[in-house]
Scaffold this active site. Structure first.
Site, PDB file in Angstrom:
ATOM      1  N   ASP A 184       0.682  -1.421  -0.108  1.00  0.00           N
ATOM      2  CA  ASP A 184       0.073  -0.036   0.127  1.00  0.00           C
ATOM      3  C   ASP A 184       0.783   1.065  -0.114  1.00  0.00           C
ATOM      4  O   ASP A 184       2.123   1.295   0.324  1.00  0.00           O
ATOM      5  CB  ASP A 184      -1.132  -0.058   1.396  1.00  0.00           C
ATOM      6  N   ASN A 227      -7.205  -2.331  14.459  1.00  0.00           N
ATOM      7  CA  ASN A 227      -8.751  -2.385  14.316  1.00  0.00           C
ATOM      8  C   ASN A 227      -8.731  -3.801  13.311  1.00  0.00           C
ATOM      9  O   ASN A 227      -9.935  -4.093  12.792  1.00  0.00           O
ATOM     10  CB  ASN A 227      -9.253  -1.070  13.653  1.00  0.00           C
ATOM     11  N   HIS A 235      -6.937  -4.143  10.523  1.00  0.00           N
ATOM     12  CA  HIS A 235      -6.818  -4.108   8.796  1.00  0.00           C
ATOM     13  C   HIS A 235      -5.482  -4.746   8.613  1.00  0.00           C
ATOM     14  O   HIS A 235      -4.628  -4.939   9.267  1.00  0.00           O
ATOM     15  CB  HIS A 235      -6.874  -2.431   8.652  1.00  0.00           C
ATOM     16  N   GLU A 280      -9.640  -1.606   5.601  1.00  0.00           N
ATOM     17  CA  GLU A 280     -10.179  -1.353   6.737  1.00  0.00           C
ATOM     18  C   GLU A 280     -11.519  -2.219   7.074  1.00  0.00           C
ATOM     19  O   GLU A 280     -11.967  -2.573   6.108  1.00  0.00           O
ATOM     20  CB  GLU A 280     -10.687   0.093   6.879  1.00  0.00           C
TER      21      GLU A 280
HETATM   22  C1  F6R Z   1       1.578  -1.080   6.124  1.00  0.00           C
HETATM   23  C2  F6R Z   1       0.244  -1.773   6.506  1.00  0.00           C
HETATM   24  C3  F6R Z   1      -0.446  -1.999   7.646  1.00  0.00           C
HETATM   25  C4  F6R Z   1       0.406  -2.257   8.736  1.00  0.00           C
HETATM   26  C5  F6R Z   1      -0.473  -1.899   9.991  1.00  0.00           C
HETATM   27  C6  F6R Z   1       0.560  -2.326  11.364  1.00  0.00           C
HETATM   28  O1  F6R Z   1       2.073  -1.401   4.832  1.00  0.00           O
HETATM   29  O2  F6R Z   1      -0.009  -2.461   5.256  1.00  0.00           O
HETATM   30  O3  F6R Z   1      -1.385  -2.688   7.518  1.00  0.00           O
HETATM   31  O4  F6R Z   1       0.846  -3.275   8.654  1.00  0.00           O
HETATM   32  O5  F6R Z   1      -1.040  -0.672  10.200  1.00  0.00           O
HETATM   33  O6  F6R Z   1       1.282  -1.198  11.529  1.00  0.00           O
HETATM   34  P1  F6R Z   1       2.447  -1.340  12.571  1.00  0.00           P
HETATM   35  O7  F6R Z   1       3.236  -2.351  12.173  1.00  0.00           O
HETATM   36  O8  F6R Z   1       3.162   0.238  12.412  1.00  0.00           O
HETATM   37  O9  F6R Z   1       1.751  -1.506  13.707  1.00  0.00           O
END
Ligand code: F6R
Length: 538
Positions: free
Chosen positions: A67, A134, A136, A141
């Site tokens: 992403d 959450n 995702h 989301e």
């Molecule tokens: C990032 C992504 C997000 C993160 C998620 C966890 O490329 O796809 O889904 O993996 O937000 O983020 P952290 O590792 O910072 O807790």
């Protein structure tokens, strides 16, 4: 979904790096799917080290990132392009790496092209994922209409808040992103999902214990045949809430997987009112605790008799009169709830977190005498659920009448209330003794400690009272020990704070093979044991 629990973040990162390196060594021209965020940084560091050491060669590898924020310029130090260059691409030579283009003026075309590009490279062999609080994955989301291919999406408030830690100001966090969809992710041949830290515990336990549900997008991974969740203990450890209902206070305690008490609190027990009102107050307190701790289940210890058929409780000191108290609590709490007698809970706590014996008898000395039996590491409460009422074992056939209707019950002689009566009796008969003086100084009210204070001051009457009390206590212990010969008899209750002053002379009055210990957990035994009910039932 396979789960690997590592002791900490470093271990988690090493484990993940081993799997990624294994994939690259197996297929040097493989396609890797990569994630950003704080979680995979340790993994990337390990891959850089392995590459530097010549343990793995990435020169034929192609990568696709999940992403990118939208719109965002590649030079923005918060762009995922910038992140990947900083943490991996500038340090490890690869054949190709792709990231959705956050600078595009045509996001729809960018998404379609991105999806096609993945396919033209033969699809992703191994996808790395982090997980949002959450639920995702990528920027998919929680949404009833999960978009399944690469698409432009709006970030939820909770994600904007979680990601604001990387920005100077929450208003700087982009509100949109380009992300691979759930179907794009599920097409990967293998998936590694990483989760680290206490903040991820709740979502990890919802993921593992819950159903597939669009409100936790990561739960969609459960349909994939080759997913491994690698997480550290903090993200994985479950917590349980124990509620110990007493006549004066209701105590609450949270324990972790290793039975450490992480949180304690109490409220006063309402003297009047119905069982429903008490349970609604317990419900409100539990709700607050659940907001702060990722609780997987609740255990309740209650005094009184529990009808095991439908968990109906009747208790003398509470307005519980054949009340289904668990059902009442379920109106407020949507978690599994378990119930047992409070003395049984305390015994369970001693078994698992106190003396650590699998066959034990817990004796609680208080207003009455409570008993909890543990056999083979499990609570024994009999088929009807009311076994272990040792306070009502008869030690004197023509003795004092008890409220239970029988005469000579042990608790009429060896409970703390009985001791107080014995103290008052002796003081009345010997008004000049030191103990009688102490009672006068304390406004005429003796308590369990009075006898010890008097003995310390050399009162022979107090010595006599205490010796007689110990004989009553020993009579009951000697009798009950013969029934099932527990490895240990654990004594609890305020009076046991006297330690050796109580234990040493008591031991002399006991049969040689009886092993008595004083509870280490004491007042916490009830909450720990109640929480353990929930933990062991899951
Ligand atoms: C990032 C992504 C997000 C993160 C998620 C966890 O490329 O796809 O889904 O993996 O937000 O983020 P952290 O590792 O910072 O807790």
């Amino acid at each position: 979904m396979r789960v690997i629990v590592c002791s900490n973040y470093d271990e988690m990162s090493k484990q993940a790096a081993k799997l990624v390196a294994g994939q690259v060594n197996l297929k040097p021209n493989c396609v890797l799917g990569l994630a950003t965020g704080s979680t995979p940084i340790g993994l990337y560091n390990n891959l850089i080290q392995m590459s530097d050491a010549g343990d793995v060669d990435f020169s034929e590898v192609t990568t696709f990132n999940l992403d990118e924020y939208y719109p965002i310029s590649k030079d923005n130090d918060q762009s995922y392009d910038y992140f990947m260059n900083k943490h991996l691409f500038s340090k490890v030579k690869m054949k190709n790496h792709y990231i959705p283009n956050g600078e595009t003026s045509d996001p729809e075309k960018e998404c379609t092209d991105y999806e096609k590009r993945i396919e033209s490279e033969g699809g992703i062999d191994l996808q790395i994922l982090g997980i949002g609080q959450n639920g995702h994955i990528g920027f998919n989301e929680p949404d009833i209409n999960l978009n399944t291919v690469t698409h432009l999406t709006r970030l939820t408030e909770s994600t904007i808040k979680a990601n604001s830690r990387f920005f100077e100001n929450i208003n700087d966090v982009p509100t949109m992103a380009l992300t691979m969809g759930i179907a794009s992710i599920l097409k990967s041949r293998k998936i590694i999902l990483l989760a680290s830290g206490r903040a991820k515990h709740k979502v990890v336990s919802e993921l593992l214990n819950g159903e597939i549900n669009t409100s936790i997008p990561a739960s969609m991974l459960k349909v994939h045949p080759d997913v491994v969740l690698i997480c550290d203990k903090e993200a994985y450890t479950s917590m349980y809430l124990g509620v110990d209902i007493g006549g004066t206070h209701i105590k609450f305690g949270v324990i972790d997987d290793e039975n450490h008490v992480l949180y304690k609190d109490s409220i006063r027990t309402r003297k009047r009112g119905k069982a429903q009102i008490i349970m609604s107050e317990i419900g409100a307190a539990c709700k607050e605790i659940i907001k702060k701790y990722p609780i997987s289940g609740i255990g309740i210890g209650t005094p009184g008799i529990i009808d095991k058929k439908d968990n109906r409780v009747s208790a003398a000191n509470l307005p519980f009169d054949n009340d289904p108290i668990v059902d009442y609590l379920k109106e407020y709490i949507d978690l599994p709830i378990y119930l047992d007698n409070d003395a049984n809970c305390a015994a369970l706590a001693e078994c698992k977190a106190g003396v650590h014996e699998d066959d034990l008898l817990m004796i609680t000395l208080g207003t009455g005498i409570g008993g909890g039996i543990i056999l083979g590491g499990k609570i024994y409460s009999g088929k009807r659920g009311d076994a272990g009422e040792i306070g009502h074992m008869c030690i004197q056939s023509d003795g004092i009448r008890c409220s239970c209707g029988l005469v000579g019950c042990w608790e009429k002689y060896a409970s703390v209330s009985a001791l107080i009566e014995q103290i008052n009796d002796a003081a009345q008969k010997n008004p000049d003794c030191i103990m009688a003086q102490i009672i006068k100084e304390e406004n005429g009210a003796a308590d369990g400690e009075t006898v010890f204070k008097a003995m310390e001051k050399g009162c022979p009457v107090a010595n006599e009272v205490f010796d007689k009390y110990l004989s009553y206590l020993a009579t009951g212990i000697n009798s009950v020990a013969n029934i099932f010969r527990p490895e240990t008899i654990v004594l609890a209750g305020g009076i046991t704070a006297q330690g050796d002053i109580l234990l040493k002379p008591l031991q002399k009055k006991l049969a040689a093979n009886i092993n008595v210990k004083i509870s280490r957990l004491q007042n916490d035994a009830g909450i720990i044991g109640a929480a353990l009910l929930a933990k062991l039932s899951q």
